[in-house]
Design a protein around this motif. Structure first.
Motif, PDB file in Angstrom:
ATOM      1  N   GLY A 122       0.828  -1.200   0.000  1.00  0.00           N
ATOM      2  CA  GLY A 122       0.000   0.000   0.000  1.00  0.00           C
ATOM      3  C   GLY A 122       0.857   1.243   0.000  1.00  0.00           C
ATOM      4  N   GLY A 123       0.187   2.386   0.118  1.00  0.00           N
ATOM      5  CA  GLY A 123       0.907   3.653   0.107  1.00  0.00           C
ATOM      6  C   GLY A 123       1.045   4.206  -1.294  1.00  0.00           C
ATOM      7  N   PRO A 124       1.622   5.395  -1.420  1.00  0.00           N
ATOM      8  CA  PRO A 124       1.709   6.063  -2.724  1.00  0.00           C
ATOM      9  C   PRO A 124       2.733   5.414  -3.654  1.00  0.00           C
ATOM     10  N   ASP A 125       2.410   5.444  -4.948  1.00  0.00           N
ATOM     11  CA  ASP A 125       3.369   5.097  -6.006  1.00  0.00           C
ATOM     12  C   ASP A 125       3.834   3.641  -5.982  1.00  0.00           C
ATOM     13  N   LEU A 126       3.036   2.740  -5.414  1.00  0.00           N
ATOM     14  CA  LEU A 126       3.424   1.327  -5.372  1.00  0.00           C
ATOM     15  C   LEU A 126       2.298   0.475  -5.959  1.00  0.00           C
ATOM     16  N   THR A 127       2.621  -0.344  -6.967  1.00  0.00           N
ATOM     17  CA  THR A 127       1.625  -1.154  -7.657  1.00  0.00           C
ATOM     18  C   THR A 127       2.174  -2.561  -7.888  1.00  0.00           C
ATOM     19  N   ALA A 128       1.367  -3.577  -7.588  1.00  0.00           N
ATOM     20  CA  ALA A 128       1.767  -4.963  -7.845  1.00  0.00           C
ATOM     21  C   ALA A 128       1.556  -5.285  -9.319  1.00  0.00           C
ATOM     22  N   THR A 129       2.571  -5.877  -9.939  1.00  0.00           N
ATOM     23  CA  THR A 129       2.469  -6.254 -11.349  1.00  0.00           C
ATOM     24  C   THR A 129       2.441  -7.773 -11.538  1.00  0.00           C
ATOM     25  N   SER A 130       2.957  -8.521 -10.573  1.00  0.00           N
ATOM     26  CA  SER A 130       2.869  -9.985 -10.636  1.00  0.00           C
ATOM     27  C   SER A 130       3.109 -10.564  -9.248  1.00  0.00           C
ATOM     28  N   SER A 131       2.569 -11.783  -9.032  1.00  0.00           N
ATOM     29  CA  SER A 131       2.759 -12.459  -7.748  1.00  0.00           C
ATOM     30  C   SER A 131       2.583 -13.956  -7.956  1.00  0.00           C
ATOM     31  N   SER A 132       3.385 -14.753  -7.247  1.00  0.00           N
ATOM     32  CA  SER A 132       3.291 -16.205  -7.377  1.00  0.00           C
ATOM     33  C   SER A 132       3.873 -16.868  -6.140  1.00  0.00           C
ATOM     34  N   VAL A 133       3.488 -18.108  -5.929  1.00  0.00           N
ATOM     35  CA  VAL A 133       4.056 -18.928  -4.862  1.00  0.00           C
ATOM     36  C   VAL A 133       5.102 -19.825  -5.501  1.00  0.00           C
ATOM     37  N   MET A 134       6.332 -19.717  -5.042  1.00  0.00           N
ATOM     38  CA  MET A 134       7.410 -20.502  -5.633  1.00  0.00           C
ATOM     39  C   MET A 134       7.357 -21.950  -5.141  1.00  0.00           C
ATOM     40  N   PRO A 135       7.440 -22.919  -6.026  1.00  0.00           N
ATOM     41  CA  PRO A 135       7.393 -24.340  -5.627  1.00  0.00           C
ATOM     42  C   PRO A 135       8.766 -24.823  -5.174  1.00  0.00           C
ATOM     43  N   GLU A 136       9.256 -24.241  -4.100  1.00  0.00           N
ATOM     44  CA  GLU A 136      10.623 -24.522  -3.648  1.00  0.00           C
ATOM     45  C   GLU A 136      10.610 -25.225  -2.295  1.00  0.00           C
ATOM     46  N   GLY A 137      11.616 -26.062  -2.063  1.00  0.00           N
ATOM     47  CA  GLY A 137      11.791 -26.696  -0.777  1.00  0.00           C
ATOM     48  C   GLY A 137      12.691 -25.877   0.116  1.00  0.00           C
ATOM     49  N   GLY A 138      13.125 -26.489   1.208  1.00  0.00           N
ATOM     50  CA  GLY A 138      14.028 -25.820   2.134  1.00  0.00           C
ATOM     51  C   GLY A 138      13.371 -25.408   3.423  1.00  0.00           C
ATOM     52  N   SER A 139      12.019 -25.432   3.463  1.00  0.00           N
ATOM     53  CA  SER A 139      11.293 -25.051   4.668  1.00  0.00           C
ATOM     54  C   SER A 139       9.954 -25.774   4.672  1.00  0.00           C
ATOM     55  N   ASP A 140       9.159 -25.588   5.740  1.00  0.00           N
ATOM     56  CA  ASP A 140       7.816 -26.156   5.757  1.00  0.00           C
ATOM     57  C   ASP A 140       6.793 -25.181   5.170  1.00  0.00           C
ATOM     58  N   HIS A 141       7.254 -24.005   4.713  1.00  0.00           N
ATOM     59  CA  HIS A 141       6.427 -23.020   4.020  1.00  0.00           C
ATOM     60  C   HIS A 141       6.996 -22.781   2.632  1.00  0.00           C
ATOM     61  N   LEU A 142       6.128 -22.439   1.677  1.00  0.00           N
ATOM     62  CA  LEU A 142       6.574 -22.012   0.361  1.00  0.00           C
ATOM     63  C   LEU A 142       6.672 -20.478   0.341  1.00  0.00           C
ATOM     64  N   PRO A 143       7.682 -19.951  -0.342  1.00  0.00           N
ATOM     65  CA  PRO A 143       7.853 -18.502  -0.368  1.00  0.00           C
ATOM     66  C   PRO A 143       6.902 -17.826  -1.356  1.00  0.00           C
ATOM     67  N   VAL A 144       6.482 -16.598  -1.037  1.00  0.00           N
ATOM     68  CA  VAL A 144       5.649 -15.786  -1.914  1.00  0.00           C
ATOM     69  C   VAL A 144       6.533 -14.721  -2.549  1.00  0.00           C
ATOM     70  N   ARG A 145       6.491 -14.669  -3.879  1.00  0.00           N
ATOM     71  CA  ARG A 145       7.311 -13.707  -4.623  1.00  0.00           C
ATOM     72  C   ARG A 145       6.394 -12.742  -5.365  1.00  0.00           C
ATOM     73  N   SER A 146       6.617 -11.439  -5.180  1.00  0.00           N
ATOM     74  CA  SER A 146       5.806 -10.432  -5.862  1.00  0.00           C
ATOM     75  C   SER A 146       6.704  -9.352  -6.449  1.00  0.00           C
TER      76      SER A 146
END
Length: 372
Positions: free
Chosen positions: A309-333
């Motif tokens: 949020g806030g001024p001058d910030l816009t999301a252009t893409s977002s995905s969940v990476m299918p990567e291991g290494g943890s018990d959670h998957l990382p979110v990349r935006s």
């Protein structure tokens, strides 16, 4: 008799003529010699220049040794050696620069990663580092981060990632102190860190302490707020209180902002609605692919988020990476950040300049990397 006298006088006159002529020649020759001698003397000893100044001792100084007088356009060089440009020349240069260059407002791309790394207990630090590198993210919002705990190798994990990503910057927010080290959240940033503050969140009973790490970074002259948090996993009531506190802190921050973390709540729940009343969900706005993030082996629900949020910030893409290494998957935006001041000149060169940042927050900032 008279004829004889005249005849002798005529002969005498003829004898006297040549004598007078020789005398004249001698006089003329002497005069020429004198003139030549004078010219030679003048060439050897030239007269003083009529405009040559006279020194205090009465000796004349050659005019060629005197520097020409300074004009109004010439810079004045005082004894200290610093060149003083006349005001008229400075004004002309300023006007020329204004004519050559023009100010522009541009944008830049900012890629972020929200990742619960489980203290590198489900995978090695090297494996987690590989995920971060493949993401191409420039800012990492991390949860379940250890700091010099013997059980995970006595490593400052945030600083370890920062160093191996190319000398980046890191900040750690302590939420729990164990006998062998610290545990909490962290931010790792390619961009300079301006300030770092960790604020405890509401808690009840003996639930694990939680906090909100707020890091301000400088992205090409624009201040951007990064928030990393990990909400309670035992009580919806505690999560709701924690989300309400975070929402009020976000409302007081005028900067462009990202909130990333393990919220332990699913889309549409009470805590999620509180947070998205202030910020937008990057996956909802620009997401693609499957959204679940937990558990990593067989993801069933989305509990990890990257909100903005806030001024001058816009999301252009977002995905969940299918990567291991943890018990959670990382979110990349990926985001577009505006307000970047640039200057375009007639030669085609464009240089980025600073934009005014937001007002500084109330509490005094911690030194980056120091837990509170």
């Amino acid at each position: 008799m008279e004829e004889q006298e005249e005849s002798r006088g005529a002969r005498a006159g003829k004898r006297q003529g040549p004598a007078i002529s020789s005398l004249d020649m001698v006089v003329t020759l002497v005069a020429v010699v004198v003139v030549l001698a004078g010219l030679s003397f003048s060439l050897i000893f030239p007269p003083d220049s009529p405009d040559a100044p006279v020194t205090d001792e009465g000796q004349r100084v050659p005019a060629a040794a005197i520097p020409p007088p300074a004009t109004a356009a010439d810079p004045v060089v005082p004894e200290g050696g610093e060149v003083l440009v006349p005001p008229l020349a400075m004004e002309a240069e300023r006007q020329s620069a204004q004519l050559v260059c023009q100010a522009l407002i541009g944008t830049t791309e900012l890629t972020a990663l929200a990742y619960n790394i489980k203290s590198a207990r489900a995978g090695s630090l090297e494996r987690l580092l590989g995920v971060m590198q493949r993401s191409g993210a420039e800012v990492l919002l991390l949860q379940e981060v250890d700091n010099r705990r013997r059980s995970t190798g006595s490593v400052d994990q945030a600083a370890w990632f920062a160093e191996r990503l190319g000398g980046w910057n890191s900040a750690f927010g302590r939420n729990v102190t164990f006998g062998d080290g610290l545990y909490g959240t962290a931010v790792v940033s390619k961009y300079p860190i301006v300030s770092s503050v960790n604020t405890p969140l509401p808690n009840i009973g003996r639930a694990q302490p939680r906090g909100l790490l707020h890091v301000v970074i400088d992205v090409e002259g624009v201040e951007v707020s990064l928030y990393s948090t990990h909400l309670d996993n035992t009580s919806a009531n505690i999560r709701t209180q924690q989300a309400s506190r975070i929402s009020s802190m976000l409302a007081a921050d005028p900067r462009p902002k990202l909130l990333g973390g393990d919220m332990n709540t699913w889309p549409g729940s009470g805590p999620e609605r509180i947070l998205t009343s202030r910020l937008s969900d990057s996956f909802v706005v620009a997401g693609s692919g499957s959204g679940p993030t937990h558990p990593a082996s067989r993801p069933r629900t989305r509990i990890d988020y990257l909100l903005y949020g806030g001024p001058d910030l816009t999301a252009t893409s977002s995905s969940v990476m299918p990567e291991g290494g943890s018990d959670h998957l990382p979110v990349r935006s990926v985001f577009t950040l505006g307000g970047i001041k640039t200057e375009k000149c007639s030669d085609g060169a464009t240089s980025k300049k600073s934009k005014k940042g937001g007002e500084s927050e109330g509490p005094a900032p911690e030194e980056a990397g120091t837990p509170q």
